[in-house]
Design a protein around this motif. Structure first.
Motif, PDB file in Angstrom:
ATOM      1  N   ALA A 125     -86.672  24.723 -47.730  1.00 15.52           N
ATOM      2  CA  ALA A 125     -85.498  24.837 -46.860  1.00 15.52           C
ATOM      3  C   ALA A 125     -84.234  24.321 -47.524  1.00 15.52           C
ATOM      4  N   LYS A 126     -84.350  23.300 -48.340  1.00 12.81           N
ATOM      5  CA  LYS A 126     -83.155  22.712 -48.944  1.00 12.81           C
ATOM      6  C   LYS A 126     -82.528  23.609 -50.004  1.00 12.81           C
ATOM      7  N   ARG A 127     -83.242  24.684 -50.396  1.00 12.77           N
ATOM      8  CA  ARG A 127     -82.683  25.653 -51.344  1.00 12.77           C
ATOM      9  C   ARG A 127     -82.457  27.014 -50.694  1.00 12.77           C
ATOM     10  N   ALA A 128     -82.606  27.088 -49.395  1.00 12.43           N
ATOM     11  CA  ALA A 128     -82.600  28.385 -48.714  1.00 12.43           C
ATOM     12  C   ALA A 128     -81.192  28.924 -48.514  1.00 12.43           C
ATOM     13  N   ARG A 129     -81.040  30.203 -48.836  1.00  8.52           N
ATOM     14  CA  ARG A 129     -79.806  30.918 -48.519  1.00  8.52           C
ATOM     15  C   ARG A 129     -79.953  31.666 -47.198  1.00  8.52           C
ATOM     16  N   TYR A 130     -81.167  32.175 -46.940  1.00  3.45           N
ATOM     17  CA  TYR A 130     -81.475  32.871 -45.692  1.00  3.45           C
ATOM     18  C   TYR A 130     -82.705  32.219 -45.070  1.00  3.45           C
ATOM     19  N   VAL A 131     -82.638  31.922 -43.771  1.00  6.20           N
ATOM     20  CA  VAL A 131     -83.754  31.293 -43.065  1.00  6.20           C
ATOM     21  C   VAL A 131     -84.037  32.071 -41.786  1.00  6.20           C
ATOM     22  N   ALA A 132     -85.329  32.366 -41.556  1.00  8.03           N
ATOM     23  CA  ALA A 132     -85.780  32.970 -40.302  1.00  8.03           C
ATOM     24  C   ALA A 132     -86.841  32.066 -39.698  1.00  8.03           C
ATOM     25  N   LEU A 133     -86.683  31.726 -38.423  1.00  5.68           N
ATOM     26  CA  LEU A 133     -87.608  30.824 -37.740  1.00  5.68           C
ATOM     27  C   LEU A 133     -88.160  31.497 -36.494  1.00  5.68           C
ATOM     28  N   SER A 134     -89.475  31.654 -36.448  1.00  5.88           N
ATOM     29  CA  SER A 134     -90.142  32.178 -35.261  1.00  5.88           C
ATOM     30  C   SER A 134     -91.113  31.108 -34.781  1.00  5.88           C
ATOM     31  N   LEU A 135     -90.645  30.295 -33.848  1.00  7.35           N
ATOM     32  CA  LEU A 135     -91.415  29.131 -33.399  1.00  7.35           C
ATOM     33  C   LEU A 135     -91.665  29.228 -31.900  1.00  7.35           C
TER      34      LEU A 135
END
Length: 459
Positions: A125-135
């Protein structure tokens, strides 16, 4: 012969330039729209030494990381994928490039310990440019937020499936606030985004002023939408599906969004205010694309006022209204001379509107093929290149079907003579089983036009 074939295949692999193979491998999608197993790229590298060398020396091929909580097979135990060893390989091979990261947990997941999940996700996560979260609803959001380090280079966040609006707000704050690069937010949930929720984000300094792209696929009340528009001065694209409630005209001030180019709004059944009324409160001088789906009680006065105040050059227009007549649609199009794409969909509730007048009949088709000999242009939509029509809104009379086919032919011939293109797309022609309905027989000229070179798509 089998040996010769094998040698030939190996020779092809050896002789194809490495940059071509790299381009082929790059087609493994880096978007959130398709799932890719973490081992896919690894399996490719096992084909031969040549591929292994190309893949392991191309860090861009290792920047997509999907973390999932899944059922193991053949048991029914819940496990976390990928394993830490494989994740370490991805992080090492991707070097320092920004990552595209997703985390998906099954809806029945009730973790006893999310430490492993947080540890894995924190590494990427600390290097992420794009994040998708399905929680899911039962996922321990607070523990997750506390343990995960957000990325300072995040550009885009996609949160979906969580029905708890408070959890969505906390996730958005956690991941978006630290990044100066953040500009795109997509929310998809069965819950509602209220004015209070937006106020919560505003109070906690959510970076609204950085947003250029906003996609909301959840309920949002009209008051919340209007206030939200006042917080996003750099917005270029907004898509909202699920507007609810009623607008209080006396409590809303007009907002000018100088950079907004694409606006797509879809009403829910709980929207008491006609969708087009929202145009009364926004000024969009750069607008080129406007889609309004599920509208009703169209106000020509409101629309003309909007066009006068904004003076946009609208080139792509889509509109579905439960009570629009052919003549009203024609008058609307006369106000939009720059349209290149005209989209006439049928909203999800169309089948319930048994007495609804078809929007595309002989009157509409005759008007759309009217030709001005003086200017050598069509009178309505002279720049039209693509017409998308939902089969449901076509009048099924023989006269209308004939007029529709005549219009398509006339548009195609005139456009071709002027060195331009004209394309027809007809949607929802086939039923669920893939069969053509009997009514399509009245449109038999359309498929025949396709056979002789017309640009026609029937789906």
């Amino acid at each position: 012969m089998a040996e010769t074939s094998t040698l030939s295949s190996n020779r092809v692999i050896r002789e194809v330039p490495p940059d071509v193979w790299l381009d082929v491998f790059s087609h493994f999608s880096l978007s959130f729209e398709s799932y890719r197993k973490p081992t896919d790229i690894l399996h490719l590298s096992h084909v031969c030494s040549s591929w292994r060398g190309i893949i392991h020396n191309a860090p861009e091929l290792w920047t997509r990381i999907d973390i999932g909580i899944v059922f193991s097979v053949p048991s029914v135990d819940l496990v976390v994928r990928p394993r830490e060893e494989l994740l370490s390989l991805f992080l090492r091979n991707s070097r320092e490039l920004p990552l595209t990261v997703s985390l998906e947990a099954t809806a029945v997941y009730i973790p006893d310990d999310v430490t492993k999940v947080c540890r894995l996700f924190s590494q990427v996560a600390k290097r992420a440019r794009y994040v998708a979260l399905s929680l899911p609803y039962r996922f321990p959001i607070q523990e997750f937020i506390t343990d995960v380090e957000a990325s300072p280079v995040l550009e885009s966040l996609y949160i979906l499936n969580n029905p708890d609006p408070n959890a969505i707000m906390r996730l958005a704050l956690k991941f978006c606030t630290p990044s100066l690069s953040f500009h795109s937010l997509r929310l998809q949930s069965p819950s509602k985004l209220s004015l209070e929720s937006i106020g919560f984000l505003e109070t906690h300094h959510f970076p609204f002023k950085q947003l250029t792209t906003l996609d909301i696929f959840m309920g949002i009340d009209v008051a919340g939408f209007c206030h939200l528009m006042s917080l996003v001065p750099l917005l270029t694209t907004v898509k909202v599906n699920g507007l609810v409630g009623e607008i209080n005209a006396g409590a809303v001030e007009a907002v000018e969004l100088l950079h907004l180019r694409r606006l797509a709004l879809e009403a829910s059944e709980l929207l008491a205010t006609p969708l087009n009324r929202l145009l009364e409160f926004i000024i969009l001088p750069s607008l080129t694309t406007l889609f309004l789906v599920g509208d009703r009680n169209w106000s020509s006065k409101v629309f003309q006022t909007f066009l006068h105040r904004s003076t946009p050059r609208i080139e792509h227009f889509g509109h579905d209204s439960e009570d629009t007549t052919e003549n009203e649609m024609i008058e609307r199009l006369k106000l939009l001379p720059f349209i290149r794409t005209l989209d006439l969909p049928a909203d999800a509730g169309y089948n319930r509107q048994y007495e609804r007048e078809p929007q595309v009949g002989s009157i509409f088709c005759d008007s759309l093929q009217e030709w001005d000999t003086a200017s050598q242009r069509f009178v309505i939509c002279p720049e039209l290149e693509t017409l998308r029509v939902d089969y449901k809104i076509l009048s099924k009379t023989s006269l209308s079907m004939t007029a529709f086919a005549d219009m398509v032919e006339e548009r195609w011939h005139r456009s071709r003579a002027a060195g331009k293109n004209f394309r027809l797309e007809m949607n929802n022609v086939y039923d669920i089983g893939g069969r053509q309905p009997k009514l399509l027989a009245k449109l038999r000229r359309i498929p025949s036009l396709k056979k002789v070179g017309y640009n026609v798509t029937i789906g």
